[in-house]
Design a protein around this motif. Structure first.
Motif, PDB file in Angstrom:
ATOM      1  N   LEU A  41       0.397  -1.087   0.317  1.00  0.00           N
ATOM      2  CA  LEU A  41       0.404  -0.493  -0.613  1.00  0.00           C
ATOM      3  C   LEU A  41       0.897   1.256  -0.249  1.00  0.00           C
TER       4      LEU A  41
ATOM      5  N   HIS B 202      -9.097  -1.499  -3.545  1.00  0.00           N
ATOM      6  CA  HIS B 202      -7.494  -2.314  -3.439  1.00  0.00           C
ATOM      7  C   HIS B 202      -8.041  -3.652  -2.949  1.00  0.00           C
TER       8      HIS B 202
ATOM      9  N   ASP C 208      -3.347  -7.044  -2.347  1.00  0.00           N
ATOM     10  CA  ASP C 208      -3.683  -5.653  -1.348  1.00  0.00           C
ATOM     11  C   ASP C 208      -4.539  -5.688  -0.350  1.00  0.00           C
TER      12      ASP C 208
END
Length: 309
Positions: free
Chosen positions: A90, A141, A146
């Motif tokens: 991230l 995400h 993610d």
């Protein structure tokens, strides 16, 4: 809020807005265990001489080891690893914005731990708006790798929201240095084996070393002393409101130094999380019917006792 409270609040708003940038720089070159170990070891080494100058450190640890252990696990050992590992996937901006959900979780946990003040329509609305902001930020995400990183950040949020409550309820009479120094030392010891196993084979670059040093000195040693004093000054729930400022600093730093893009989704998420957090942590008109100790009396000064998170 007193002038001292505003100073500590402003200081923490900046100091804990920049770790996301430093973590992102460091974790691109060294493993998460090395980052956490270095941060804890540097912070503990800097604070230990000052902690030893105050009498009673061993006695304090013996008397309060259970809540101190809980605080260390929930504030440092767990969250610092999950946050660092999450930033491998991230952006620092996204991580900083997600951490802004701490006040929202803190409100819910405070209710769970016995706060009898009614949430009211305004605070419930704030919780809903804030969660909507988190959703706007996280949905893009949820594919690929993610999803795990998002889960790690949410675990970090839970730890950051819980640890101050433990400190304020069970460690309010423990001096700041006697609380944070053993906790950092314990965390460093716990991460020593993993750090040794993943230690880089060559010396990292100067900017990575600078990021690690900044994490240890500014974002750990200085920050924890200031944060624990802020909790003493205004209480754990209000102190968590520094996360209103942190994401703005994180986004600005990520954009300026890492070239992270400022998308419309980030802007919308930031506005929703900020508005939701403000509403959720604003006191209602009703009063608590049962007093709940959150911080020590204001009469105590930082050099006397900590009242603690």
């Amino acid at each position: 809020m007193t002038a001292r409270g505003w100073f500590l609040f402003s200081l923490m708003g900046v100091i804990w807005g920049i770790p996301y940038l430093m973590i992102k720089v460091a974790v691109d070159a060294v493993s998460p265990p090395v980052v956490v170990f270095t941060r804890c070891a540097v912070g503990a080494a800097l604070l230990l001489p000052f902690a030893l100058r105050r009498p009673g450190l061993p006695a304090t640890v013996r008397a309060h080891w259970r809540p101190m252990l809980a605080f260390a696990l929930l504030e440092i050992v767990g969250p610092w690893f999950t946050l660092t590992d999450a930033e491998r996937h991230l952006s620092s901006s996204t991580a900083g914005l997600l951490i802004a959900g701490v006040p929202i979780v803190a409100v819910a946990l405070t209710r769970y731990f016995g706060d009898t003040e009614r949430l009211g329509t305004r605070r419930v609305t704030g919780l809903t708006i804030g969660l909507a902001g988190v959703a706007v930020l996280t949905v893009p995400h949820l594919t690929g790798g993610d999803a795990r990183s998002l889960g790690e950040v949410l675990l970090t949020v839970l730890g950051y929201a819980t640890a101050p409550l433990i400190a304020a309820r069970h460690l309010k009479d423990v001096h700041t240095l006697h609380l944070i120094t053993p906790c950092l030392t314990l965390a460093a010891l716990l991460y020593t084996p993993a750090a040794i196993a993943t230690w880089p084979s060559s010396l990292p670059s100067a900017h990575v070393l600078a990021a690690l040093a900044g994490l240890g000195v500014i974002c750990t040693a200085v920050a924890f002393v200031a944060f624990l004093e802020l909790i003493k000054e205004i209480g754990p729930t209000r102190a968590s409101v520094i996360t209103y400022v942190n994401p703005a600093v994180a986004v600005a730093a990520g954009s300026a130094f890492l070239g992270e893009s400022l998308t419309l989704g980030i802007g919308v998420a930031f506005a929703l999380i900020l508005a939701g957090s403000v509403l959720a942590t604003t006191a209602g008109t009703s009063r608590r019917t049962t007093p709940v100790t959150r911080s020590a009396p204001r009469a105590s000064r930082p050099e006397d006792h900590v009242e603690s998170a």
